[in-house]
Design an enzyme around this catalytic site. Structure first.
Site, PDB file in Angstrom:
ATOM      1  N   LYS A 117       1.516 -13.608  10.126  1.00 49.93           N
ATOM      2  CA  LYS A 117       2.226 -13.184  11.310  1.00 49.93           C
ATOM      3  C   LYS A 117       1.317 -12.458  12.283  1.00 49.93           C
ATOM      4  O   LYS A 117       1.632 -12.330  13.456  1.00 49.93           O
ATOM      5  CB  LYS A 117       3.381 -12.245  10.913  1.00 49.93           C
ATOM      6  CG  LYS A 117       4.397 -12.852  10.003  1.00 49.93           C
ATOM      7  CD  LYS A 117       5.440 -11.738   9.625  1.00 49.93           C
ATOM      8  CE  LYS A 117       6.362 -12.227   8.548  1.00 49.93           C
ATOM      9  NZ  LYS A 117       7.227 -11.149   8.051  1.00 49.93           N
TER      10      LYS A 117
ATOM     11  N   ASP B 137     -11.467  -9.008   8.075  1.00 48.11           N
ATOM     12  CA  ASP B 137     -11.897  -7.823   7.331  1.00 48.11           C
ATOM     13  C   ASP B 137     -12.905  -8.268   6.276  1.00 48.11           C
ATOM     14  O   ASP B 137     -14.096  -8.342   6.549  1.00 48.11           O
ATOM     15  CB  ASP B 137     -10.663  -7.143   6.723  1.00 48.11           C
ATOM     16  CG  ASP B 137     -11.009  -5.862   6.010  1.00 48.11           C
ATOM     17  OD1 ASP B 137     -12.048  -5.258   6.337  1.00 48.11           O
ATOM     18  OD2 ASP B 137     -10.247  -5.437   5.117  1.00 48.11           O
TER      19      ASP B 137
ATOM     20  N   PHE C  58      -8.401   1.241   8.902  1.00 48.08           N
ATOM     21  CA  PHE C  58      -7.286   0.293   8.945  1.00 48.08           C
ATOM     22  C   PHE C  58      -6.521   0.528  10.244  1.00 48.08           C
ATOM     23  O   PHE C  58      -6.302   1.664  10.648  1.00 48.08           O
ATOM     24  CB  PHE C  58      -6.364   0.520   7.750  1.00 48.08           C
ATOM     25  CG  PHE C  58      -5.431  -0.628   7.483  1.00 48.08           C
ATOM     26  CD1 PHE C  58      -5.844  -1.729   6.756  1.00 48.08           C
ATOM     27  CD2 PHE C  58      -4.126  -0.600   7.957  1.00 48.08           C
ATOM     28  CE1 PHE C  58      -4.977  -2.797   6.509  1.00 48.08           C
ATOM     29  CE2 PHE C  58      -3.254  -1.660   7.714  1.00 48.08           C
ATOM     30  CZ  PHE C  58      -3.687  -2.759   6.983  1.00 48.08           C
ATOM     31  N   VAL C  59      -6.143  -0.544  10.927  1.00 51.79           N
ATOM     32  CA  VAL C  59      -5.498  -0.402  12.237  1.00 51.79           C
ATOM     33  C   VAL C  59      -4.144  -1.110  12.303  1.00 51.79           C
ATOM     34  O   VAL C  59      -3.855  -2.003  11.511  1.00 51.79           O
ATOM     35  CB  VAL C  59      -6.422  -0.927  13.373  1.00 51.79           C
ATOM     36  CG1 VAL C  59      -7.620  -0.020  13.560  1.00 51.79           C
ATOM     37  CG2 VAL C  59      -6.840  -2.371  13.121  1.00 51.79           C
TER      38      VAL C  59
ATOM     39  N   ASP D  73       0.183  -5.079  11.154  1.00 53.34           N
ATOM     40  CA  ASP D  73       1.227  -4.277  10.508  1.00 53.34           C
ATOM     41  C   ASP D  73       0.712  -3.520   9.313  1.00 53.34           C
ATOM     42  O   ASP D  73      -0.372  -3.782   8.792  1.00 53.34           O
ATOM     43  CB  ASP D  73       2.330  -5.215  10.005  1.00 53.34           C
ATOM     44  CG  ASP D  73       1.873  -5.987   8.757  1.00 53.34           C
ATOM     45  OD1 ASP D  73       0.795  -6.603   8.822  1.00 53.34           O
ATOM     46  OD2 ASP D  73       2.579  -5.961   7.733  1.00 53.34           O
TER      47      ASP D  73
HETATM   48  P1  IMP Z   1      -9.414 -10.384   4.983  1.00 54.37           P
HETATM   49  O1  IMP Z   1      -9.026 -11.527   4.116  1.00 54.37           O
HETATM   50  O2  IMP Z   1      -9.869  -9.178   4.160  1.00 54.37           O
HETATM   51  O3  IMP Z   1     -10.455 -10.733   6.031  1.00 54.37           O
HETATM   52  O4  IMP Z   1      -8.092  -9.868   5.693  1.00 54.37           O
HETATM   53  C1  IMP Z   1      -7.539 -10.575   6.732  1.00 54.37           C
HETATM   54  C2  IMP Z   1      -6.067 -10.336   6.936  1.00 54.37           C
HETATM   55  O5  IMP Z   1      -5.657  -9.067   6.429  1.00 54.37           O
HETATM   56  C3  IMP Z   1      -5.767 -10.288   8.424  1.00 54.37           C
HETATM   57  O6  IMP Z   1      -5.434 -11.561   8.893  1.00 54.37           O
HETATM   58  C4  IMP Z   1      -4.638  -9.291   8.518  1.00 54.37           C
HETATM   59  O7  IMP Z   1      -3.388  -9.929   8.375  1.00 54.37           O
HETATM   60  C5  IMP Z   1      -4.865  -8.356   7.359  1.00 54.37           C
HETATM   61  N1  IMP Z   1      -5.609  -7.160   7.807  1.00 54.37           N
HETATM   62  C6  IMP Z   1      -6.922  -6.894   7.652  1.00 54.37           C
HETATM   63  N2  IMP Z   1      -7.254  -5.706   8.179  1.00 54.37           N
HETATM   64  C7  IMP Z   1      -6.117  -5.213   8.715  1.00 54.37           C
HETATM   65  C8  IMP Z   1      -5.811  -3.998   9.429  1.00 54.37           C
HETATM   66  O8  IMP Z   1      -6.647  -3.136   9.726  1.00 54.37           O
HETATM   67  N3  IMP Z   1      -4.504  -3.847   9.809  1.00 54.37           N
HETATM   68  C9  IMP Z   1      -3.532  -4.766   9.524  1.00 54.37           C
HETATM   69  N4  IMP Z   1      -3.785  -5.901   8.873  1.00 54.37           N
HETATM   70  C10 IMP Z   1      -5.066  -6.137   8.452  1.00 54.37           C
HETATM   71 MG    MG Z   2      -0.719  -8.300   7.579  1.00 55.56          MG
END
Ligand code: IMP
Ligand code: MG
Length: 215
Positions: free
Chosen positions: A81, A141, A190-191, A197
């Protein structure tokens, strides 16, 4: 001939023609405009990227994509989302006959850390074969979600596949994914807001701020 001021509608009639502009968001402005919002929530920290900054950067990204894909209007794939607000603004900043489609993935659950396990909750409706595809992500992330998605979409044989991420968190990536378009590199916190969300809250904040709560 004088033009009547917009009417705010009368009881029983649809509320058409009402123009209410909200300048840059702030708790004061929110209260002044009568919005019931999260403005006093103790979980919200400092603003990391403001509303005007986001707007300006998306205009630049849209212009760049418009120039790069002038001969081959892309299909934007929105990762739900978190990217829904970004997709809506980015799509309008690209002045080409683009198409959009949506897929929903779940990687965090209600926590603030990536489990590394990505689940497709809703798949695309449009075939990608032969299409120029831009994957539109909210934030990268660890990069694990993106690595999974890129592999999954590449297997559908698009003519090209690029990524447009609004945010990249500095220093956290566990994979080296090529990101053709990036809005902002942000510090480690974290944002929340602008689609992002925690436990489904705060997505409708029009700016991005730090999360101070436990998680
Ligand atoms: P990754 O797989 O660790 O790169 O995380 C990616 C997904 O995690 C993103 O598409 C977001 O939905 C969620 N996410 C990562 N960091 C944040 C954050 O700081 N706030 C909210 N959602 C996050
Ligand atoms: Mg999320």
């Amino acid at each position: 001939m004088p033009i009547d001021p917009p009417s705010s509608g009368s009881p029983g009639s649809p509320n058409r023609g009402e123009v209410r502009t909200v300048p840059t968001w702030s708790p004061t402005v929110a209260r002044h405009n009568g919005f019931v919002h999260h403005v006093d929530d103790p979980d919200l920290g400092d603003v990391v990227v403001g509303q005007d900054q986001i707007r300006a950067r998306i205009a630049e990204l849209g212009a760049q994509i418009g120039a790069d894909y002038a001969d081959d209007p892309p299909l934007l794939v929105c990762v739900l989302k978190g990217a829904f607000i970004f997709l809506a603004d980015l799509a309008r900043a690209i002045h080409l006959p683009i198409e959009v489609d949506f897929m929903a993935v779940s990687s965090y659950g209600a926590s603030t850390r990536s489990s590394g396990v990505v689940r497709i909750v809703k798949d695309l409706d449009i075939e990608l074969a032969g299409r120029h595809v831009i994957l539109v992500e909210d934030i990268v992330d660890s990069g694990l979600t993106l690595t999974y998605l890129r592999r999954n979409l590449a297997a559908r044989e698009p003519a090209s596949l690029e990524v447009c991420a609004l945010f990249v968190r500095q220093g956290n990536q566990k994979t080296q994914e090529e990101l053709r378009y990036v809005g902002f590199e942000i510090p480690p916190a974290f944002v929340l807001g602008y689609g992002l969300d925690v436990g489904e809250r705060f997505r409708n904040l029009p700016y991005v701020c730090e999360y101070r709560g436990a998680g």
